[in-house]
Design a protein around this motif. Structure first.
Motif, short mmCIF file in Angstrom:
data_model
loop_
_atom_site.label_atom_id
_atom_site.label_comp_id
_atom_site.label_asym_id
_atom_site.label_seq_id
_atom_site.Cartn_x
_atom_site.Cartn_y
_atom_site.Cartn_z
N LEU A 1 0.81 -1.22 0.00
CA LEU A 1 0.00 0.00 0.00
C LEU A 1 0.84 1.27 0.00
O LEU A 1 0.30 2.36 0.17
CB LEU A 1 -0.91 0.02 1.23
N ALA A 2 2.14 1.14 -0.20
CA ALA A 2 3.02 2.30 -0.07
C ALA A 2 2.69 3.39 -1.10
O ALA A 2 2.51 4.55 -0.74
CB ALA A 2 4.47 1.88 -0.20
N LYS A 3 2.59 3.02 -2.37
CA LYS A 3 2.31 4.04 -3.39
C LYS A 3 0.90 4.59 -3.31
O LYS A 3 0.71 5.81 -3.33
CB LYS A 3 2.58 3.49 -4.79
N PRO A 4 -0.13 3.74 -3.20
CA PRO A 4 -1.48 4.31 -3.13
C PRO A 4 -1.68 5.19 -1.89
O PRO A 4 -2.31 6.25 -1.98
CB PRO A 4 -2.41 3.09 -3.07
N CYS A 5 -1.15 4.79 -0.76
CA CYS A 5 -1.31 5.60 0.45
C CYS A 5 -0.50 6.89 0.38
O CYS A 5 -0.92 7.91 0.92
CB CYS A 5 -0.93 4.80 1.69
N SER A 6 0.63 6.84 -0.29
CA SER A 6 1.41 8.07 -0.46
C SER A 6 0.66 9.07 -1.33
O SER A 6 0.63 10.27 -1.03
CB SER A 6 2.76 7.75 -1.09
N VAL A 7 0.05 8.58 -2.39
CA VAL A 7 -0.75 9.46 -3.26
C VAL A 7 -1.96 9.99 -2.51
O VAL A 7 -2.28 11.18 -2.57
CB VAL A 7 -1.15 8.72 -4.54
N LEU A 8 -2.63 9.11 -1.76
CA LEU A 8 -3.78 9.55 -0.97
C LEU A 8 -3.38 10.56 0.10
O LEU A 8 -4.13 11.49 0.40
CB LEU A 8 -4.47 8.35 -0.30
N CYS A 9 -2.20 10.38 0.66
CA CYS A 9 -1.72 11.32 1.67
C CYS A 9 -1.48 12.69 1.05
O CYS A 9 -1.81 13.72 1.66
CB CYS A 9 -0.46 10.79 2.32
N LEU A 10 -0.90 12.75 -0.14
CA LEU A 10 -0.71 14.03 -0.81
C LEU A 10 -2.04 14.70 -1.13
O LEU A 10 -2.20 15.91 -0.94
CB LEU A 10 0.09 13.83 -2.09
N ILE A 11 -3.00 13.92 -1.60
CA ILE A 11 -4.34 14.46 -1.86
C ILE A 11 -4.99 14.94 -0.57
O ILE A 11 -5.61 16.00 -0.52
CB ILE A 11 -5.20 13.42 -2.59
N TRP A 12 -4.83 14.16 0.49
CA TRP A 12 -5.40 14.52 1.78
C TRP A 12 -4.81 15.82 2.33
O TRP A 12 -5.52 16.67 2.85
CB TRP A 12 -5.21 13.39 2.79
N MET A 13 -3.50 15.97 2.19
CA MET A 13 -2.86 17.20 2.67
C MET A 13 -3.35 18.41 1.90
O MET A 13 -3.51 19.49 2.46
CB MET A 13 -1.33 17.09 2.55
N GLY A 14 -3.59 18.23 0.61
CA GLY A 14 -4.13 19.33 -0.18
C GLY A 14 -5.59 19.62 0.14
O GLY A 14 -6.03 20.77 0.11
N ALA A 15 -6.35 18.58 0.47
CA ALA A 15 -7.77 18.77 0.78
C ALA A 15 -8.00 19.26 2.20
O ALA A 15 -9.01 19.88 2.50
CB ALA A 15 -8.53 17.46 0.57
N ALA A 16 -7.04 19.00 3.08
CA ALA A 16 -7.21 19.40 4.48
C ALA A 16 -7.14 20.91 4.67
O ALA A 16 -7.77 21.44 5.57
CB ALA A 16 -6.17 18.72 5.35
N LEU A 17 -6.40 21.59 3.82
CA LEU A 17 -6.28 23.04 3.95
C LEU A 17 -7.62 23.74 3.80
O LEU A 17 -8.01 24.50 4.69
CB LEU A 17 -5.25 23.56 2.95
N PRO A 18 -8.38 23.50 2.73
CA PRO A 18 -9.69 24.15 2.66
C PRO A 18 -10.67 23.66 3.73
O PRO A 18 -11.49 24.44 4.21
CB PRO A 18 -10.22 23.82 1.27
N ILE A 19 -10.55 22.40 4.11
CA ILE A 19 -11.43 21.88 5.16
C ILE A 19 -11.21 22.64 6.46
O ILE A 19 -12.16 23.07 7.12
CB ILE A 19 -11.20 20.36 5.37
N LEU A 20 -9.95 22.83 6.82
CA LEU A 20 -9.66 23.53 8.07
C LEU A 20 -10.08 24.99 8.00
O LEU A 20 -10.57 25.55 8.98
CB LEU A 20 -8.16 23.42 8.39
N PHE A 21 -9.91 25.63 6.86
CA PHE A 21 -10.31 27.03 6.76
C PHE A 21 -11.83 27.18 6.70
O PHE A 21 -12.38 28.14 7.24
CB PHE A 21 -9.65 27.71 5.56
N PHE A 22 -12.54 26.24 6.06
CA PHE A 22 -14.00 26.32 6.02
C PHE A 22 -14.61 26.02 7.39
O PHE A 22 -15.72 26.45 7.67
CB PHE A 22 -14.58 25.39 4.97
N LEU A 23 -13.89 25.29 8.22
CA LEU A 23 -14.36 25.05 9.58
C LEU A 23 -13.96 26.19 10.52
O LEU A 23 -14.13 26.08 11.72
CB LEU A 23 -13.80 23.72 10.11
N THR A 24 -13.42 27.25 9.95
CA THR A 24 -13.02 28.48 10.64
C THR A 24 -12.02 28.24 11.77
O THR A 24 -12.14 28.79 12.85
CB THR A 24 -14.23 29.27 11.18
N TYR A 25 -11.02 27.41 11.47
CA TYR A 25 -9.92 27.26 12.40
C TYR A 25 -8.96 28.43 12.22
O TYR A 25 -8.81 28.96 11.13
CB TYR A 25 -9.15 25.95 12.14
#
Length: 78
Positions: free
Chosen positions: A28-52
């Motif tokens: 699962l090294a490659k798929p999880c690495s790609v998902l982690c990169l996508i997650w890090m990119g998606a977490a930024l708007p999530i955190l800002f929309f939750l008004t952190y």
């Protein structure tokens, strides 16, 4: 702890889970690495929309990067 703290910890938990899977489960090294990169990119708007505050956003990325370095310390042997 408030509900926003639990949401923050859940977001950090997803990041840590993806990093741990990519480090310890070789198929699962490659798929999880790609998902982690996508997650890090998606977490930024999530955190800002939750008004952190920007401090929590920075803390999220610091926690994720510190644990990523901890999991991947030393790299893979040849």
């Amino acid at each position: 702890m408030t509900s926003s703290d639990y949401i923050f910890l859940a977001l950090c938990g997803v990041s840590v889970l993806l990093l741990a899977l990519s480090a310890f489960v070789r198929p699962l090294a490659k798929p999880c690495s790609v998902l982690c990169l996508i997650w890090m990119g998606a977490a930024l708007p999530i955190l800002f929309f939750l008004t952190y505050a920007w401090r929590y956003v920075l803390l999220f990325y610091l926690i994720s990067s510190a644990l990523g370095l901890l999991f991947h310390f030393g790299g893979r042997g040849t």
